[in-house]
Design a protein around this motif. Structure first.
Motif, PDB file in Angstrom:
ATOM      1  N   LYS A 159       0.938  -1.238  -0.124  1.00  0.00           N
ATOM      2  CA  LYS A 159       0.139   0.095   0.155  1.00  0.00           C
ATOM      3  C   LYS A 159       0.980   1.390   0.059  1.00  0.00           C
ATOM      4  O   LYS A 159       1.932   1.032   0.258  1.00  0.00           O
ATOM      5  CB  LYS A 159      -0.882  -0.066   1.327  1.00  0.00           C
ATOM      6  CG  LYS A 159      -1.838  -1.197   1.278  1.00  0.00           C
ATOM      7  CD  LYS A 159      -2.517  -0.924   2.568  1.00  0.00           C
ATOM      8  CE  LYS A 159      -3.657  -2.381   2.763  1.00  0.00           C
ATOM      9  NZ  LYS A 159      -4.145  -1.999   3.938  1.00  0.00           N
ATOM     10  N   LYS A 160       0.485   2.324  -0.651  1.00  0.00           N
ATOM     11  CA  LYS A 160       1.052   3.615  -0.703  1.00  0.00           C
ATOM     12  C   LYS A 160       1.698   4.070   0.868  1.00  0.00           C
ATOM     13  O   LYS A 160       2.550   4.727   1.019  1.00  0.00           O
ATOM     14  CB  LYS A 160       0.327   4.760  -1.350  1.00  0.00           C
ATOM     15  CG  LYS A 160       1.164   5.855  -1.571  1.00  0.00           C
ATOM     16  CD  LYS A 160       0.145   6.883  -2.390  1.00  0.00           C
ATOM     17  CE  LYS A 160       0.922   8.075  -2.717  1.00  0.00           C
ATOM     18  NZ  LYS A 160       0.232   9.077  -3.613  1.00  0.00           N
ATOM     19  N   GLU A 161       0.633   3.647   1.809  1.00  0.00           N
ATOM     20  CA  GLU A 161       0.995   4.322   2.996  1.00  0.00           C
ATOM     21  C   GLU A 161       2.106   3.666   3.863  1.00  0.00           C
ATOM     22  O   GLU A 161       2.823   4.091   4.847  1.00  0.00           O
ATOM     23  CB  GLU A 161       0.002   4.431   4.012  1.00  0.00           C
ATOM     24  CG  GLU A 161      -0.662   3.030   4.170  1.00  0.00           C
ATOM     25  CD  GLU A 161      -1.894   2.867   3.047  1.00  0.00           C
ATOM     26  OE1 GLU A 161      -2.638   2.100   3.644  1.00  0.00           O
ATOM     27  OE2 GLU A 161      -1.960   3.388   2.160  1.00  0.00           O
ATOM     28  N   ILE A 163       5.000   3.556   2.174  1.00  0.00           N
ATOM     29  CA  ILE A 163       6.290   4.160   1.656  1.00  0.00           C
ATOM     30  C   ILE A 163       6.528   5.162   2.547  1.00  0.00           C
ATOM     31  O   ILE A 163       5.813   6.225   2.532  1.00  0.00           O
ATOM     32  CB  ILE A 163       6.052   4.370   0.111  1.00  0.00           C
ATOM     33  CG1 ILE A 163       5.538   3.045  -0.638  1.00  0.00           C
ATOM     34  CG2 ILE A 163       7.213   5.121  -0.351  1.00  0.00           C
ATOM     35  CD1 ILE A 163       5.359   3.464  -2.086  1.00  0.00           C
ATOM     36  N   LEU A 194       6.052   3.758  -8.653  1.00  0.00           N
ATOM     37  CA  LEU A 194       5.131   3.399  -7.742  1.00  0.00           C
ATOM     38  C   LEU A 194       4.028   4.283  -7.272  1.00  0.00           C
ATOM     39  O   LEU A 194       2.851   4.236  -7.094  1.00  0.00           O
ATOM     40  CB  LEU A 194       5.584   2.378  -6.394  1.00  0.00           C
ATOM     41  CG  LEU A 194       6.051   1.399  -6.829  1.00  0.00           C
ATOM     42  CD1 LEU A 194       6.887   0.682  -5.336  1.00  0.00           C
ATOM     43  CD2 LEU A 194       5.210   0.322  -7.058  1.00  0.00           C
ATOM     44  N   LYS A 195       4.442   5.298  -6.672  1.00  0.00           N
ATOM     45  CA  LYS A 195       3.380   6.380  -6.240  1.00  0.00           C
ATOM     46  C   LYS A 195       2.674   7.123  -7.397  1.00  0.00           C
ATOM     47  O   LYS A 195       1.528   7.206  -7.157  1.00  0.00           O
ATOM     48  CB  LYS A 195       4.294   7.776  -5.641  1.00  0.00           C
ATOM     49  CG  LYS A 195       5.188   7.180  -4.270  1.00  0.00           C
ATOM     50  CD  LYS A 195       5.819   8.552  -3.797  1.00  0.00           C
ATOM     51  CE  LYS A 195       6.476   8.376  -2.216  1.00  0.00           C
ATOM     52  NZ  LYS A 195       7.259   9.633  -1.734  1.00  0.00           N
ATOM     53  N   ALA A 198      -0.009   4.424  -8.311  1.00  0.00           N
ATOM     54  CA  ALA A 198      -0.840   4.451  -7.289  1.00  0.00           C
ATOM     55  C   ALA A 198      -1.816   5.646  -7.122  1.00  0.00           C
ATOM     56  O   ALA A 198      -3.063   5.369  -7.176  1.00  0.00           O
ATOM     57  CB  ALA A 198      -0.319   4.457  -5.734  1.00  0.00           C
ATOM     58  N   ASP A 199      -1.366   6.736  -7.732  1.00  0.00           N
ATOM     59  CA  ASP A 199      -2.157   7.971  -7.691  1.00  0.00           C
ATOM     60  C   ASP A 199      -3.140   7.698  -8.880  1.00  0.00           C
ATOM     61  O   ASP A 199      -4.133   8.342  -9.042  1.00  0.00           O
ATOM     62  CB  ASP A 199      -1.187   9.200  -7.955  1.00  0.00           C
ATOM     63  CG  ASP A 199      -0.786   9.808  -6.798  1.00  0.00           C
ATOM     64  OD1 ASP A 199      -1.024   8.982  -5.510  1.00  0.00           O
ATOM     65  OD2 ASP A 199       0.390  10.211  -6.742  1.00  0.00           O
ATOM     66  N   TYR A 205      -4.626  -1.208  -2.922  1.00  0.00           N
ATOM     67  CA  TYR A 205      -3.314  -1.766  -3.095  1.00  0.00           C
ATOM     68  C   TYR A 205      -2.583  -1.226  -4.363  1.00  0.00           C
ATOM     69  O   TYR A 205      -3.515  -0.973  -5.152  1.00  0.00           O
ATOM     70  CB  TYR A 205      -3.315  -3.522  -3.103  1.00  0.00           C
ATOM     71  CG  TYR A 205      -3.877  -4.142  -1.950  1.00  0.00           C
ATOM     72  CD1 TYR A 205      -3.360  -4.108  -0.662  1.00  0.00           C
ATOM     73  CD2 TYR A 205      -5.132  -4.619  -2.082  1.00  0.00           C
ATOM     74  CE1 TYR A 205      -3.840  -4.879   0.363  1.00  0.00           C
ATOM     75  CE2 TYR A 205      -5.840  -5.507  -1.115  1.00  0.00           C
ATOM     76  CZ  TYR A 205      -4.890  -5.394   0.227  1.00  0.00           C
ATOM     77  OH  TYR A 205      -5.816  -6.099   1.234  1.00  0.00           O
ATOM     78  N   ILE A 206      -1.420  -1.035  -4.246  1.00  0.00           N
ATOM     79  CA  ILE A 206      -0.789  -0.471  -5.512  1.00  0.00           C
ATOM     80  C   ILE A 206      -0.588  -1.380  -6.653  1.00  0.00           C
ATOM     81  O   ILE A 206      -0.997  -1.024  -7.874  1.00  0.00           O
ATOM     82  CB  ILE A 206       0.857  -0.036  -4.965  1.00  0.00           C
ATOM     83  CG1 ILE A 206       0.827   1.103  -3.867  1.00  0.00           C
ATOM     84  CG2 ILE A 206       1.359   0.661  -6.324  1.00  0.00           C
ATOM     85  CD1 ILE A 206       2.211   1.254  -3.627  1.00  0.00           C
TER      86      ILE A 206
END
Length: 300
Positions: A159-161, A163, A194-195, A198-199, A205-206
């Protein structure tokens, strides 16, 4: 009843086992078993019209192993498939005695006897093939595991959080939390990818579209179906004397080996001792035992 109906019936029986799994086996183990038993389910549905998994017999196993051998599957792959079959056969209440590996003329498994690591060219080719097929999630998953040493389930559930500024926070086996450092320019670049991904996709989940188990199966099956295209044809030849023989077939787990070996070389390159370097690798992988770290480093 069609062969497809029979296969779906067997899959439903397997799904019931995974859904009702208690504490005997961990989630990751059962998930891995499931991924390795579906091919057998299709085989017995197509070849024997077998409708109940509990009715698997020795003849089905012998026939399936011959099929795998004819396809050039390694003994390691065959043993893994058999472990999965035996587990599900037991869980559904199967009473028939299934042949052991000795009867099937399979040698005993020895841990840490081969080097499963991908090389840089294999990683680059695999990523390029995945991108060419429009499978960006697979390309990123391969890069994430090779750059940060994440297990397949850790990759699929990222998950992004998780990172952070200088690390990725991972909850691994047994709920153990570790932080994998972001150390190199390549890792920093991948984090930005990845960021951005994800955005753009906005999911929980990424690298999974809501179903981690399905993503894991997708990654494993993609590598199995494409690895001949990106594997180094001479990967088993000219192995240095201080290294172990290379694995016949690349797997997703081999990306974790590649990370461990690169991490070790980085630590040695900083002037650290061998003991310190191995400890750093161990912490990053989420292991505590030196003998396990030595398996990943693939040194004799």
């Amino acid at each position: 009843m069609t062969k497809n109906d029979i296969y779906n019936g067997l899959i439903n029986q397997l799904n019931s086992v995974t859904k009702n799994n208690g504490n005997e086996k961990g989630y990751n183990t059962v998930s891995t078993y499931y991924n390795n038993v579906t091919d057998f389910a299709k085989f017995v549905a197509d070849e024997y019209s077998l409708q109940k998994f509990e009715n698997v017999k020795a003849k089905h196993i012998f026939s399936y192993v011959e099929k795998l051998k004819s396809e050039g599957k390694s003994e390691s792959t065959i043993r893994t498939r058999l472990s999965a079959i035996r587990y599900f056969h037991k869980e559904v209440g199967g009473k028939n005695n299934l042949p052991d590996n000795d009867r099937l003329n399979l040698s005993k498994r020895e841990r840490g006897t081969i080097n499963k690591a991908w090389n840089d060219t294999e990683i680059r080719k695999a990523v390029d093939i995945a991108k060419a097929e429009g499978k960006e999630r697979i390309a990123l998953s391969i890069k994430v595991s090779s750059e940060f040493g994440l297990r397949i389930d850790e990759t699929a559930s990222l998950k992004k959080e998780q990172i952070k500024e200088n690390s990725i926070e991972i909850k691994g086996k047994g709920g153990k939390v570790r932080n994998v450092a972001i150390e190199t320019p390549e890792q920093r670049k991948l984090i930005e990818e990845l960021k951005e991904y994800a955005d753009r996709n906005g999911g929980k989940y990424i690298l999974s579209e809501g179903n981690v188990k399905a993503t894991k199966r997708e990654l494993e099956k993609w590598i199995e179906s494409r690895r001949e295209e990106f594997s180094d044809k001479g990967r088993g030849k000219n192995v240095p004397q201080n290294e172990k023989p290379k694995a016949e077939n690349l797997t997703f787990h081999g990306l974790r080996y590649r990370y461990a070996q690169n991490k070790y070389e980085r630590e040695i390159g900083k002037g650290h001792t061998e003991k310190y370097a191995k400890k750093a690798v161990s912490v990053s992988l989420g292991h505590e035992r030196l003998e396990v770290t030595n398996i990943y480093l693939a040194r004799k």
